[in-house]
Design a protein around this motif. Structure first.
Motif, PDB file in Angstrom:
ATOM      1  N   VAL A  21     -50.079  16.286  37.846  1.00 56.12           N
ATOM      2  CA  VAL A  21     -50.304  15.335  36.752  1.00 56.12           C
ATOM      3  C   VAL A  21     -50.711  16.097  35.494  1.00 56.12           C
ATOM      4  CG1 VAL A  21     -51.814  13.489  35.933  1.00 56.12           C
ATOM      5  CG2 VAL A  21     -50.819  13.345  38.204  1.00 56.12           C
ATOM      6  N   ARG A  22     -51.607  17.066  35.632  1.00 58.31           N
ATOM      7  CA  ARG A  22     -52.028  17.879  34.469  1.00 58.31           C
ATOM      8  C   ARG A  22     -50.828  18.580  33.828  1.00 58.31           C
ATOM      9  NH1 ARG A  22     -56.188  20.355  37.788  1.00 58.31           N
ATOM     10  NH2 ARG A  22     -57.750  18.756  37.993  1.00 58.31           N
ATOM     11  N   GLN A  23     -49.949  19.142  34.670  1.00 55.50           N
ATOM     12  CA  GLN A  23     -48.760  19.818  34.142  1.00 55.50           C
ATOM     13  C   GLN A  23     -47.865  18.837  33.389  1.00 55.50           C
ATOM     14  OE1 GLN A  23     -47.180  21.447  37.752  1.00 55.50           O
ATOM     15  NE2 GLN A  23     -48.456  23.289  37.663  1.00 55.50           N
ATOM     16  N   CYS A  24     -47.699  17.636  33.929  1.00 53.31           N
ATOM     17  CA  CYS A  24     -46.867  16.625  33.261  1.00 53.31           C
ATOM     18  C   CYS A  24     -47.490  16.196  31.935  1.00 53.31           C
ATOM     19  CB  CYS A  24     -46.672  15.422  34.167  1.00 53.31           C
ATOM     20  SG  CYS A  24     -45.548  15.718  35.545  1.00 53.31           S
ATOM     21  N   ILE A  25     -48.802  16.039  31.907  1.00 55.75           N
ATOM     22  CA  ILE A  25     -49.468  15.648  30.665  1.00 55.75           C
ATOM     23  C   ILE A  25     -49.281  16.728  29.611  1.00 55.75           C
ATOM     24  CG2 ILE A  25     -51.732  15.241  29.599  1.00 55.75           C
ATOM     25  CD1 ILE A  25     -52.453  13.721  32.181  1.00 55.75           C
ATOM     26  N   LYS A  26     -49.390  17.994  30.006  1.00 50.12           N
ATOM     27  CA  LYS A  26     -49.158  19.096  29.057  1.00 50.12           C
ATOM     28  C   LYS A  26     -47.732  19.038  28.520  1.00 50.12           C
ATOM     29  CE  LYS A  26     -52.373  22.630  30.627  1.00 50.12           C
ATOM     30  NZ  LYS A  26     -52.483  23.975  31.219  1.00 50.12           N
ATOM     31  N   GLN A  27     -46.786  18.761  29.408  1.00 53.25           N
ATOM     32  CA  GLN A  27     -45.379  18.694  29.007  1.00 53.25           C
ATOM     33  C   GLN A  27     -45.139  17.561  28.011  1.00 53.25           C
ATOM     34  OE1 GLN A  27     -42.732  18.000  32.309  1.00 53.25           O
ATOM     35  NE2 GLN A  27     -41.018  17.500  30.969  1.00 53.25           N
ATOM     36  N   TRP A  28     -45.744  16.383  28.243  1.00 51.90           N
ATOM     37  CA  TRP A  28     -45.508  15.206  27.409  1.00 51.90           C
ATOM     38  C   TRP A  28     -46.502  15.078  26.260  1.00 51.90           C
ATOM     39  CZ3 TRP A  28     -41.158  12.510  27.678  1.00 51.90           C
ATOM     40  CH2 TRP A  28     -40.379  12.649  28.825  1.00 51.90           C
ATOM     41  N   GLN A  29     -47.479  15.970  26.171  1.00 49.80           N
ATOM     42  CA  GLN A  29     -48.528  15.878  25.154  1.00 49.80           C
ATOM     43  C   GLN A  29     -47.980  15.798  23.729  1.00 49.80           C
ATOM     44  OE1 GLN A  29     -49.731  18.237  22.778  1.00 49.80           O
ATOM     45  NE2 GLN A  29     -51.420  16.910  22.171  1.00 49.80           N
ATOM     46  N   PRO A  30     -46.980  16.585  23.341  1.00 50.53           N
ATOM     47  CA  PRO A  30     -46.468  16.464  21.966  1.00 50.53           C
ATOM     48  C   PRO A  30     -45.950  15.059  21.627  1.00 50.53           C
ATOM     49  CG  PRO A  30     -45.662  18.480  22.975  1.00 50.53           C
ATOM     50  CD  PRO A  30     -46.333  17.690  24.062  1.00 50.53           C
ATOM     51  N   LEU A  59     -40.790  14.057  41.045  1.00 50.60           N
ATOM     52  CA  LEU A  59     -41.171  12.642  41.083  1.00 50.60           C
ATOM     53  C   LEU A  59     -42.039  12.261  39.894  1.00 50.60           C
ATOM     54  CD1 LEU A  59     -41.999  12.062  44.851  1.00 50.60           C
ATOM     55  CD2 LEU A  59     -40.358  10.784  43.480  1.00 50.60           C
ATOM     56  N   LEU A  60     -43.075  13.046  39.651  1.00 53.58           N
ATOM     57  CA  LEU A  60     -43.991  12.700  38.562  1.00 53.58           C
ATOM     58  C   LEU A  60     -43.350  12.871  37.197  1.00 53.58           C
ATOM     59  CD1 LEU A  60     -47.417  14.009  39.863  1.00 53.58           C
ATOM     60  CD2 LEU A  60     -46.474  11.720  39.917  1.00 53.58           C
ATOM     61  N   SER A  61     -42.489  13.865  37.043  1.00 52.67           N
ATOM     62  CA  SER A  61     -41.767  14.019  35.771  1.00 52.67           C
ATOM     63  C   SER A  61     -40.912  12.783  35.503  1.00 52.67           C
ATOM     64  CB  SER A  61     -40.891  15.269  35.794  1.00 52.67           C
ATOM     65  OG  SER A  61     -41.684  16.424  35.785  1.00 52.67           O
ATOM     66  N   GLY A  62     -40.260  12.275  36.554  1.00 54.26           N
ATOM     67  CA  GLY A  62     -39.460  11.061  36.407  1.00 54.26           C
ATOM     68  C   GLY A  62     -40.304   9.856  36.051  1.00 54.26           C
ATOM     69  N   MET A  63     -41.484   9.741  36.679  1.00 57.14           N
ATOM     70  CA  MET A  63     -42.379   8.629  36.355  1.00 57.14           C
ATOM     71  C   MET A  63     -42.871   8.722  34.915  1.00 57.14           C
ATOM     72  SD  MET A  63     -44.558   8.093  39.861  1.00 57.14           S
ATOM     73  CE  MET A  63     -45.487   6.701  39.219  1.00 57.14           C
ATOM     74  N   GLU A  73     -45.760   3.063  19.175  1.00 56.71           N
ATOM     75  CA  GLU A  73     -46.825   3.688  18.386  1.00 56.71           C
ATOM     76  C   GLU A  73     -48.181   3.132  18.820  1.00 56.71           C
ATOM     77  OE1 GLU A  73     -46.879   5.956  15.659  1.00 56.71           O
ATOM     78  OE2 GLU A  73     -44.825   6.423  16.288  1.00 56.71           O
ATOM     79  N   ARG A  74     -49.140   4.012  19.003  1.00 59.19           N
ATOM     80  CA  ARG A  74     -50.511   3.658  19.403  1.00 59.19           C
ATOM     81  C   ARG A  74     -50.554   2.896  20.738  1.00 59.19           C
ATOM     82  NH1 ARG A  74     -53.447   5.115  15.018  1.00 59.19           N
ATOM     83  NH2 ARG A  74     -52.490   4.907  12.992  1.00 59.19           N
ATOM     84  N   GLY A  75     -49.607   3.190  21.592  1.00 59.79           N
ATOM     85  CA  GLY A  75     -49.574   2.567  22.919  1.00 59.79           C
ATOM     86  C   GLY A  75     -50.633   3.159  23.839  1.00 59.79           C
ATOM     87  N   GLU A  76     -50.700   2.630  25.044  1.00 59.16           N
ATOM     88  CA  GLU A  76     -51.680   3.088  26.031  1.00 59.16           C
ATOM     89  C   GLU A  76     -50.983   3.480  27.320  1.00 59.16           C
ATOM     90  OE1 GLU A  76     -55.020   0.482  26.672  1.00 59.16           O
ATOM     91  OE2 GLU A  76     -54.838  -0.306  24.640  1.00 59.16           O
ATOM     92  N   LEU A  77     -51.502   4.540  27.938  1.00 61.52           N
ATOM     93  CA  LEU A  77     -51.002   5.019  29.213  1.00 61.52           C
ATOM     94  C   LEU A  77     -52.217   5.224  30.111  1.00 61.52           C
ATOM     95  CD1 LEU A  77     -48.241   5.960  30.436  1.00 61.52           C
ATOM     96  CD2 LEU A  77     -48.948   8.268  29.870  1.00 61.52           C
ATOM     97  N   SER A  78     -52.181   4.648  31.298  1.00 57.53           N
ATOM     98  CA  SER A  78     -53.299   4.748  32.230  1.00 57.53           C
ATOM     99  C   SER A  78     -52.803   5.381  33.523  1.00 57.53           C
ATOM    100  CB  SER A  78     -53.854   3.346  32.505  1.00 57.53           C
ATOM    101  OG  SER A  78     -54.830   3.399  33.512  1.00 57.53           O
ATOM    102  N   ILE A  79     -53.507   6.420  33.986  1.00 62.08           N
ATOM    103  CA  ILE A  79     -53.125   7.136  35.203  1.00 62.08           C
ATOM    104  C   ILE A  79     -54.295   7.054  36.172  1.00 62.08           C
ATOM    105  CG2 ILE A  79     -52.364   9.334  36.162  1.00 62.08           C
ATOM    106  CD1 ILE A  79     -51.512  10.009  33.187  1.00 62.08           C
ATOM    107  N   ILE A  80     -54.068   6.420  37.314  1.00 58.03           N
ATOM    108  CA  ILE A  80     -55.129   6.201  38.294  1.00 58.03           C
ATOM    109  C   ILE A  80     -54.637   6.666  39.656  1.00 58.03           C
ATOM    110  CG2 ILE A  80     -56.586   4.468  39.423  1.00 58.03           C
ATOM    111  CD1 ILE A  80     -56.097   2.725  36.888  1.00 58.03           C
ATOM    112  N   GLY A  81     -55.482   7.384  40.362  1.00 54.07           N
ATOM    113  CA  GLY A  81     -55.129   7.844  41.697  1.00 54.07           C
ATOM    114  C   GLY A  81     -56.161   7.413  42.712  1.00 54.07           C
ATOM    115  N   CYS A  82     -55.705   7.209  43.929  1.00 52.34           N
ATOM    116  CA  CYS A  82     -56.629   6.896  45.021  1.00 52.34           C
ATOM    117  C   CYS A  82     -56.081   7.475  46.318  1.00 52.34           C
ATOM    118  CB  CYS A  82     -56.896   5.406  45.135  1.00 52.34           C
ATOM    119  SG  CYS A  82     -55.484   4.444  45.664  1.00 52.34           S
TER     120      CYS A  82
END
Length: 161
Positions: A21-30, A59-63, A73-82
């Motif tokens: 997830v951290r790697q995907c966030i870094k990839q999509w951060q820009p 899988l996560l890159s696709g998600m 613009e100014r949208g929200e993204l929530s990532i929750i794991g259990c």
């Protein structure tokens, strides 16, 4: 190069979804920064899975591609794991438009939820099934969609004495 590891040298988090997830966030951060999106992450527990990191990366890159592409613009993204007995679930919810879903309960999906008919989601579902997992989409009550990935969890065993 060949390297042989002893059992105690192998980290129980080697296939932890949090790392991917951290790697995907870094990839999509820009793109997230460009859209000035708010990202909320709740991954407090380790999430070891039976799949290799390279497999979960696809899988996560696709998600992330599904969710980030839908954000305005100014949208929200929530990532929750259990983590539960024998399984790990990761939910990525976006604030995009609610997509039309088939309201009938599909017996192939666990737990029963509405399943969206989408080509990209169908490809991700097939990939998740190949790893013994599931992926599905559910409309959020406040708008947007929740994309859930469920994979078999890996139990960290202590080495026998």
């Amino acid at each position: 190069m060949l390297r042989i590891y002893n059992g105690e040298e192998i980290s129980h988090t080697a296939n932890d979804l949090r790392i991917v997830v951290r790697q995907c966030i870094k990839q999509w951060q820009p793109i997230l920064a460009q859209k000035q999106c708010q990202v909320t992450i709740d991954l407090n527990v380790s999430m070891p899975v039976l799949c290799q990191a390279e497999d979960t990366q696809a899988l996560l890159s696709g998600m992330f591609e599904l969710t980030v592409g839908r954000l305005s613009e100014r949208g929200e993204l929530s990532i929750i794991g259990c983590r539960s007995v024998g399984a790990v679930e990761l939910e990525i919810a976006d604030s995009g438009a609610t997509l039309p879903c088939d309201s009938r309960l599909d017996r192939l999906v666990f737990p029963p939820r509405a399943v969206m008919r989408d080509r990209q989601l169908t490809v991700l579902q097939a990939l998740a099934l190949s790893f013994g997992g599931r992926i599905w989409a559910t409309p959020c009550p406040q708008g947007g969609m929740a994309w859930t990935l469920r994979l078999p969890g890996r139990v960290a065993n202590k080495r026998a004495a």
